[in-house]
Design a protein around this motif. Sequence first.
Motif, PDB file in Angstrom:
ATOM      1  N   ALA A 168       0.828  -1.208   0.000  1.00 35.81           N
ATOM      2  CA  ALA A 168       0.000   0.000   0.000  1.00 35.81           C
ATOM      3  C   ALA A 168       0.863   1.259   0.000  1.00 35.81           C
ATOM      4  N   ASN A 169       0.522   2.185  -0.898  1.00 33.65           N
ATOM      5  CA  ASN A 169       1.170   3.498  -1.009  1.00 33.65           C
ATOM      6  C   ASN A 169       2.647   3.440  -1.386  1.00 33.65           C
ATOM      7  N   ALA A 170       3.112   2.297  -1.848  1.00 36.45           N
ATOM      8  CA  ALA A 170       4.470   2.240  -2.390  1.00 36.45           C
ATOM      9  C   ALA A 170       4.518   2.981  -3.717  1.00 36.45           C
ATOM     10  N   VAL A 171       5.702   3.496  -4.051  1.00 30.39           N
ATOM     11  CA  VAL A 171       5.908   4.209  -5.307  1.00 30.39           C
ATOM     12  C   VAL A 171       7.074   3.566  -6.044  1.00 30.39           C
ATOM     13  N   VAL A 172       6.850   3.214  -7.300  1.00 28.52           N
ATOM     14  CA  VAL A 172       7.886   2.598  -8.119  1.00 28.52           C
ATOM     15  C   VAL A 172       8.214   3.548  -9.272  1.00 28.52           C
ATOM     16  N   ARG A 173       9.487   3.955  -9.348  1.00 29.19           N
ATOM     17  CA  ARG A 173       9.930   4.894 -10.381  1.00 29.19           C
ATOM     18  C   ARG A 173       9.805   4.278 -11.770  1.00 29.19           C
ATOM     19  N   GLN A 174       9.688   5.147 -12.774  1.00 27.03           N
ATOM     20  CA  GLN A 174       9.563   4.683 -14.154  1.00 27.03           C
ATOM     21  C   GLN A 174      10.768   3.835 -14.573  1.00 27.03           C
ATOM     22  N   ASN A 175      10.494   2.867 -15.446  1.00 26.40           N
ATOM     23  CA  ASN A 175      11.490   1.982 -16.051  1.00 26.40           C
ATOM     24  C   ASN A 175      12.115   0.978 -15.085  1.00 26.40           C
ATOM     25  N   VAL A 176      11.542   0.813 -13.911  1.00 22.47           N
ATOM     26  CA  VAL A 176      12.070  -0.137 -12.921  1.00 22.47           C
ATOM     27  C   VAL A 176      11.466  -1.520 -13.159  1.00 22.47           C
ATOM     28  N   ARG A 177      12.278  -2.556 -12.937  1.00 24.96           N
ATOM     29  CA  ARG A 177      11.827  -3.941 -13.018  1.00 24.96           C
ATOM     30  C   ARG A 177      11.860  -4.579 -11.629  1.00 24.96           C
ATOM     31  N   ILE A 178      10.751  -5.222 -11.259  1.00 26.18           N
ATOM     32  CA  ILE A 178      10.669  -5.993 -10.006  1.00 26.18           C
ATOM     33  C   ILE A 178      10.460  -7.447 -10.410  1.00 26.18           C
ATOM     34  N   THR A 179      11.422  -8.301 -10.132  1.00 28.98           N
ATOM     35  CA  THR A 179      11.347  -9.678 -10.599  1.00 28.98           C
ATOM     36  C   THR A 179      10.350 -10.487  -9.776  1.00 28.98           C
ATOM     37  N   SER A 180      10.107 -11.713 -10.218  1.00 27.78           N
ATOM     38  CA  SER A 180       9.038 -12.554  -9.679  1.00 27.78           C
ATOM     39  C   SER A 180       9.229 -12.865  -8.199  1.00 27.78           C
ATOM     40  N   GLY A 181       8.095 -12.956  -7.477  1.00 25.66           N
ATOM     41  CA  GLY A 181       8.086 -13.424  -6.098  1.00 25.66           C
ATOM     42  C   GLY A 181       8.572 -12.435  -5.072  1.00 25.66           C
TER      43      GLY A 181
END
Length: 208
Positions: A168-181
């Motif tokens: 909740a309310n996290a922010v992810v910058r543009q062009n970022v990759r978060i891998t599986s799991g």
Amino acid sequence: MSEAKSVFLFGYSGHSYVIIESLLDAGYVIGGYFDFQRAERNPYELEYFGYEGEVDVKTIVGNDLVFPSIGENPIRRKLVDIFEHHRLNQFVAIDPSAQVSKTASLNYSTYIGKNVVVNAQSEIGKGVILNTSCIVEHECEVSDYAHIAPGAVLSGNVYVGTESFVGANAVVRQNVRITSGNVIGAGSVVLSDVEEKGIWVGNKLRKL
């Protein structure tokens, strides 16, 4: 919707209540629910049809719709596997208040909640939860069985891997990759790729 369609839910607790109200607002009828046991609380007075591993789901459901109303990513994945195996009728559940681009791609058994925004050219996998008021900006890819929690923001061109959770309310910058799991904690700020699987929190982001 010209004719109300019946939906059978798999799971009946807190997260399902949110889905139920979105479905009712969208004009669906809830046909009942399956779960490992009868719910102690039944605020929507739904009929219980048993545990999906012990009953003939296909005969009960017939040609009506099914939906995985479970918040936990791995369990939701198992339910969609069952739906696919029995060739049950899956669909995308979208709350009427959501704003979804006509150029976005949405896969089945995904829930798009109240006041969610999905912008241009984004791709949303199957069994995904886009929870209340989250924002998925342009050209994002949210993979199968991921969960984007209330108020989270994915800036443009973000990739979220299979079964990952963005709190909740996290922010992810543009062009970022978060891998599986991976798990991104509530209120965290993600400024660079998250490649190592784990639980990540804070600003500056760190692994627990």
